[in-house]
Design a protein around this motif. Sequence first.
Motif, PDB file in Angstrom:
ATOM      1  N   ALA A 116       1.176  -1.066  -0.056  1.00  0.00           N
ATOM      2  CA  ALA A 116       0.072   0.038   0.191  1.00  0.00           C
ATOM      3  C   ALA A 116       0.894   1.038   0.033  1.00  0.00           C
ATOM      4  N   PRO A 117       0.359   2.328  -0.384  1.00  0.00           N
ATOM      5  CA  PRO A 117      -1.043   2.751  -0.917  1.00  0.00           C
ATOM      6  C   PRO A 117      -1.487   2.362  -2.303  1.00  0.00           C
ATOM      7  N   GLU A 118      -0.221   1.900  -3.023  1.00  0.00           N
ATOM      8  CA  GLU A 118      -0.578   1.574  -4.498  1.00  0.00           C
ATOM      9  C   GLU A 118      -1.334   0.294  -4.622  1.00  0.00           C
ATOM     10  N   HIS A 119      -1.282  -0.460  -3.586  1.00  0.00           N
ATOM     11  CA  HIS A 119      -2.134  -1.650  -3.682  1.00  0.00           C
ATOM     12  C   HIS A 119      -2.590  -1.812  -2.130  1.00  0.00           C
ATOM     13  N   PRO A 120      -3.744  -1.325  -2.055  1.00  0.00           N
ATOM     14  CA  PRO A 120      -4.547  -1.382  -0.709  1.00  0.00           C
ATOM     15  C   PRO A 120      -4.995  -2.820  -0.470  1.00  0.00           C
ATOM     16  N   TYR A 121      -5.534  -2.948   0.920  1.00  0.00           N
ATOM     17  CA  TYR A 121      -6.108  -4.163   1.212  1.00  0.00           C
ATOM     18  C   TYR A 121      -7.338  -4.430   0.118  1.00  0.00           C
ATOM     19  N   PRO A 122      -7.443  -5.651  -0.466  1.00  0.00           N
ATOM     20  CA  PRO A 122      -6.971  -7.174  -0.051  1.00  0.00           C
ATOM     21  C   PRO A 122      -5.786  -7.507  -0.701  1.00  0.00           C
ATOM     22  N   ALA A 123      -5.180  -6.661  -1.276  1.00  0.00           N
ATOM     23  CA  ALA A 123      -3.968  -7.090  -2.201  1.00  0.00           C
ATOM     24  C   ALA A 123      -2.724  -8.070  -1.654  1.00  0.00           C
ATOM     25  N   LEU A 125      -3.213  -9.559   1.401  1.00  0.00           N
ATOM     26  CA  LEU A 125      -3.540 -11.249   1.617  1.00  0.00           C
ATOM     27  C   LEU A 125      -3.851 -11.980   0.286  1.00  0.00           C
ATOM     28  N   ASP A 126      -4.500 -11.339  -0.857  1.00  0.00           N
ATOM     29  CA  ASP A 126      -4.706 -11.908  -1.819  1.00  0.00           C
ATOM     30  C   ASP A 126      -3.065 -12.642  -2.453  1.00  0.00           C
ATOM     31  N   ASP A 127      -1.997 -11.902  -2.160  1.00  0.00           N
ATOM     32  CA  ASP A 127      -0.741 -12.466  -2.713  1.00  0.00           C
ATOM     33  C   ASP A 127      -0.149 -13.542  -1.801  1.00  0.00           C
ATOM     34  N   ALA A 128      -0.260 -13.300  -0.624  1.00  0.00           N
ATOM     35  CA  ALA A 128      -0.094 -14.671   0.438  1.00  0.00           C
ATOM     36  C   ALA A 128      -0.881 -15.826   0.361  1.00  0.00           C
ATOM     37  N   GLU A 129      -2.195 -15.555  -0.039  1.00  0.00           N
ATOM     38  CA  GLU A 129      -3.030 -16.650  -0.409  1.00  0.00           C
ATOM     39  C   GLU A 129      -2.447 -17.478  -1.559  1.00  0.00           C
ATOM     40  N   ALA A 130      -2.284 -16.600  -2.595  1.00  0.00           N
ATOM     41  CA  ALA A 130      -1.759 -17.439  -3.826  1.00  0.00           C
ATOM     42  C   ALA A 130      -0.393 -17.930  -3.901  1.00  0.00           C
ATOM     43  N   ALA A 131       0.495 -17.378  -2.811  1.00  0.00           N
ATOM     44  CA  ALA A 131       1.972 -18.169  -2.749  1.00  0.00           C
ATOM     45  C   ALA A 131       1.660 -19.137  -1.863  1.00  0.00           C
ATOM     46  N   PHE A 132       0.744 -19.505  -0.954  1.00  0.00           N
ATOM     47  CA  PHE A 132       0.612 -20.530  -0.062  1.00  0.00           C
ATOM     48  C   PHE A 132      -0.096 -21.679  -0.968  1.00  0.00           C
ATOM     49  N   LEU A 133      -1.046 -21.253  -1.951  1.00  0.00           N
ATOM     50  CA  LEU A 133      -1.460 -22.490  -2.595  1.00  0.00           C
ATOM     51  C   LEU A 133      -0.412 -22.814  -3.770  1.00  0.00           C
ATOM     52  N   GLU A 134       0.360 -22.014  -4.034  1.00  0.00           N
ATOM     53  CA  GLU A 134       1.455 -22.551  -5.274  1.00  0.00           C
ATOM     54  C   GLU A 134       2.464 -23.456  -4.541  1.00  0.00           C
ATOM     55  N   LEU A 135       2.733 -23.087  -3.343  1.00  0.00           N
ATOM     56  CA  LEU A 135       3.802 -24.221  -2.764  1.00  0.00           C
ATOM     57  C   LEU A 135       3.047 -25.580  -2.355  1.00  0.00           C
ATOM     58  N   VAL A 136       1.746 -25.451  -2.461  1.00  0.00           N
ATOM     59  CA  VAL A 136       0.815 -26.896  -2.392  1.00  0.00           C
ATOM     60  C   VAL A 136       0.818 -27.361  -3.759  1.00  0.00           C
ATOM     61  N   THR A 137       0.316 -26.727  -4.809  1.00  0.00           N
ATOM     62  CA  THR A 137      -0.022 -27.306  -6.092  1.00  0.00           C
ATOM     63  C   THR A 137       1.398 -27.418  -6.856  1.00  0.00           C
ATOM     64  N   GLU A 138       2.232 -26.648  -6.896  1.00  0.00           N
ATOM     65  CA  GLU A 138       3.311 -26.542  -7.871  1.00  0.00           C
ATOM     66  C   GLU A 138       4.770 -26.935  -7.258  1.00  0.00           C
ATOM     67  N   HIS A 139       4.840 -27.085  -6.004  1.00  0.00           N
ATOM     68  CA  HIS A 139       6.119 -27.236  -4.999  1.00  0.00           C
ATOM     69  C   HIS A 139       5.940 -28.529  -4.172  1.00  0.00           C
ATOM     70  N   GLY A 140       4.884 -29.108  -4.445  1.00  0.00           N
ATOM     71  CA  GLY A 140       4.623 -30.526  -3.521  1.00  0.00           C
ATOM     72  C   GLY A 140       4.672 -30.741  -2.248  1.00  0.00           C
ATOM     73  N   TYR A 141       4.192 -29.299  -1.442  1.00  0.00           N
ATOM     74  CA  TYR A 141       4.207 -29.583  -0.190  1.00  0.00           C
ATOM     75  C   TYR A 141       2.657 -29.604   0.402  1.00  0.00           C
ATOM     76  N   GLN A 142       2.596 -30.242   1.297  1.00  0.00           N
ATOM     77  CA  GLN A 142       1.141 -30.684   2.062  1.00  0.00           C
ATOM     78  C   GLN A 142       1.050 -29.417   2.849  1.00  0.00           C
ATOM     79  N   PRO A 143      -0.329 -28.988   2.967  1.00  0.00           N
ATOM     80  CA  PRO A 143      -0.653 -27.718   3.803  1.00  0.00           C
ATOM     81  C   PRO A 143      -0.037 -28.033   5.170  1.00  0.00           C
ATOM     82  N   GLY A 144      -0.198 -29.122   5.963  1.00  0.00           N
ATOM     83  CA  GLY A 144       0.212 -29.297   7.172  1.00  0.00           C
ATOM     84  C   GLY A 144       1.670 -29.338   7.283  1.00  0.00           C
TER      85      GLY A 144
END
Length: 307
Positions: A116-123, A125-144
């Motif tokens: 922010a301020p160029e990219h306010p909420y929820p930018a 949080l959206d980026d953090a969510e996308a990063a976690f999901l990619e660790l699961v789907t593309e990098h082979g990590y289980q969420p737990g």
Amino acid sequence: MRDIALPLPLARAILGPMYRVSLHSRLPWRVQRALIDAGSALQPVPAGVEVTRLRLGGRPAERLSPRTPAATEPAAVLYLHGGGYAVGSLTTHRSLNGRLAVATGLPVYAVDYRLAPEHPYPAALDDAEAAFLELVTEHGYQPGRIAVAGDSAGGGLSLALAQRLIARHGHTPAALGLIAPWVDPNQLPERPRDLVVNGPWSRACAAAYLGAGDPADPGYAPLHGVLAGLPPVYVQADVDELLHPQCVDLTAALRAADVTVEFTESRGLWHVAQLQAALIGPASIALTEMADFLRQAVDQLPAGDLG
């Protein structure tokens, strides 16, 4: 470069003026970012850490890997840096993340989420969510097998991310490591400043991050979101910093929600002193305590999270 054990009074004498100048609400955000990045040159990455640049969730990122990994199965830490959602970068937290990689024996993924301020909420949080999901789907990590950690605003972002992952995807991270987390930007500080943070700057950051959003949105103020069902949480703060009362409130709320919590309080340090762990012995000890907590949590993967 070897670690340096600076006396705490000397460290405070050096850092206080640096933060007063760089984190000033009247400075343009780009100037603040440049000053904080420049100051991070004093915080070296430890030997034995390989830094690899990549993209994660569509954003620039780094993977900091210890040369002697401790895990026999894929496991990792996703780290979200602090800086009031308006400053901070891969550069400012590279030393901390490198030391966290060594202490946990795990690769640490650091994400350059939008500011922010160029990219306010929820930018962010959206980026953090996308990063976690990619660790699961593309990098082979289980969420737990993924611990999420962060400091200050990144600590609040870590909590908001865990809440969103559980609600939207049924993913529960292994643990949360929160260093002086900013979990309610709506709260006004009780004092004008501590060694690092001052009231006008924090209010400017809160307004920049909120933008045109709703301040009651639990993604913006995750202290007021759903806490039940969260994984084990580590919280650390110094008793003299502005965010200490929020950390006390968060710890009480987590325990009331039957979440496992470890809350450690330092005395004589400052807000996110772990950034200076290469220079300050007690800060290094505090970072190691969080690393031990995350490492233990990652090793205790629930059977239901294997698929």
